[in-house]
Design an enzyme around this catalytic site. Structure first.
Site, PDB file in Angstrom:
ATOM      1  N   ASN A 283      13.003  16.443  36.429  1.00 40.40           N
ATOM      2  CA  ASN A 283      12.906  15.709  37.685  1.00 40.40           C
ATOM      3  C   ASN A 283      13.053  14.223  37.370  1.00 40.40           C
ATOM      4  O   ASN A 283      13.253  13.827  36.216  1.00 40.40           O
ATOM      5  CB  ASN A 283      11.589  16.015  38.411  1.00 40.40           C
ATOM      6  N   ARG A 284      12.949  13.370  38.380  1.00 43.91           N
ATOM      7  CA  ARG A 284      13.207  11.947  38.169  1.00 43.91           C
ATOM      8  C   ARG A 284      12.231  11.306  37.183  1.00 43.91           C
ATOM      9  O   ARG A 284      12.649  10.542  36.306  1.00 43.91           O
ATOM     10  CB  ARG A 284      13.164  11.207  39.507  1.00 43.91           C
TER      11      ARG A 284
ATOM     12  N   GLU B 241      10.480  12.736  34.840  1.00 41.47           N
ATOM     13  CA  GLU B 241      10.703  13.276  33.498  1.00 41.47           C
ATOM     14  C   GLU B 241      11.914  12.645  32.844  1.00 41.47           C
ATOM     15  O   GLU B 241      11.892  12.308  31.654  1.00 41.47           O
ATOM     16  CB  GLU B 241      10.856  14.793  33.572  1.00 41.47           C
TER      17      GLU B 241
ATOM     18  N   ASP C 160       9.564  25.095  39.147  1.00 40.95           N
ATOM     19  CA  ASP C 160       9.596  26.488  38.698  1.00 40.95           C
ATOM     20  C   ASP C 160      10.527  27.315  39.575  1.00 40.95           C
ATOM     21  O   ASP C 160      11.309  28.142  39.091  1.00 40.95           O
ATOM     22  CB  ASP C 160       8.190  27.102  38.748  1.00 40.95           C
TER      23      ASP C 160
END
Length: 315
Positions: free
Chosen positions: A200-201, A203, A268
């Site tokens: 995601n952003r 991360e 997930d």
């Protein structure tokens, strides 16, 4: 690979075989009302009225695959304790084929959330690292199961269950099986050679640094993809949808969220549906669009939720 229409045949999904391994956990929820402040400390007092337990982490990925009708296998190390055996029981009940390695010295990871008036008040984490001897046995079992599946998902929550991830990726590549990784931490070198990475952003920012424009983001994302030898990098962007970076450019799919209620476990769901679609033979664009739709559905639900076949393909 062929391009699928929005209609999906259940029999096609049933033939799709996805192996999930990584950090499985048990998500526990305590629900109640908070209408006063404790006289002992300036904190709310929550009077618990009901509790729930759900599969979390890698187990949530596996249950999302099973919930749409695909064949889902879960290979993980858990503690030989009540949460570990509860996790195994839930997996069986929700259509997953669990292959759990029980470690007597390990406490199964549990995330306990206290929720009052539809707001999370507190989260308590119980966790420990698995023993190296058990992880070695885990790798032997992984080698056996790999040949029986079409796609591999490595769900990394930084709890130690993927200590052999470099070797796992090598083995999957040797077998010609696509490898999808949900990453964790600021060192992505261990994911080198995977087929798809799905940060995601926040991360991605940990790894490549901040960006000030779409052009700078593209440069950083493509640079990371190339340096790791990835075929694709799929960036999930919350209200901005998701962007797939590949050798020939990029594809941005706008969000389909109806109403964002809780983003817990949305990553997930995205990687689970992405893997499932690829296992059916769908091409990458159709897989990404379907995964994006699935993510938009689950963020409208509380906690680590799943998406059903009917919601995803018949709504």
């Amino acid at each position: 690979m062929r391009l699928l229409s929005s209609y999906m045949d259940k029999s096609l999904l049933k033939k799709a075989r996805v192996l999930v391994t990584g950090d499985a956990m048990l998500d526990r929820y305590w629900f109640g009302d908070a209408d006063r402040i404790s006289p002992e400390a300036p904190v709310p007092v929550v009077r618990i009225s009901r509790t729930e337990e759900r599969l979390g982490g890698a187990a949530n990925v596996a249950v999302n695959i099973a919930s749409v009708g695909a064949s889902s296998s879960l290979l993980c190390v858990v503690g030989n304790d009540e949460p570990g055996h509860t996790l195994e029981r839930f997996a069986h009940e929700q259509g997953i084929t669990p292959d759990l390695q029980f470690d007597d010295s390990l406490a199964t990871t549990v995330k306990l959330r206290v929720v009052a008036r539809q707001q999370q008040m507190l989260r308590c984490d119980f966790e420990a690292l698995p023993a190296q001897e058990v992880l070695n046995q885990h790798l032997d079992r992984f080698r056996t199961l790999l040949a029986q599946h079409d796609v591999l998902v490595l769900s990394d929550y930084g709890k130690g269950g993927l200590s052999h991830i470099v070797r796992m990726i090598e083995m999957a590549n040797d077998a010609g099986i696509p490898v999808l990784v949900d990453p964790k931490g600021d060192d992505y070198s261990r994911y080198k050679g995977a087929t798809i990475l799905t940060p995601n952003r926040s991360e991605l920012r940990q790894v490549v640094g901040a960006w000030n424009s779409e052009e700078e983001l593209t440069t950083k994302a493509q640079g990371l993809r190339e340096s790791l030898g990835l075929r694709y990098l799929l960036l999930t962007r919350s209200e901005e949808g998701m962007t797939l970076y590949h050798q020939d450019g990029q594809l941005t799919v706008p969000t389909q969220a109806r109403e964002v209620y809780d983003v817990s476990g949305a990553g997930d769901t995205v990687i689970a549906i992405l893997a499932t679609m690829l296992a059916t033979g769908a091409n990458i664009e159709e897989a990404v669009r379907t995964a994006n739709r699935a993510g938009g559905i689950v963020v409208g639900k509380l906690g680590t939720a799943t998406v059903s076949f009917e919601e995803l393909f018949e709504d």
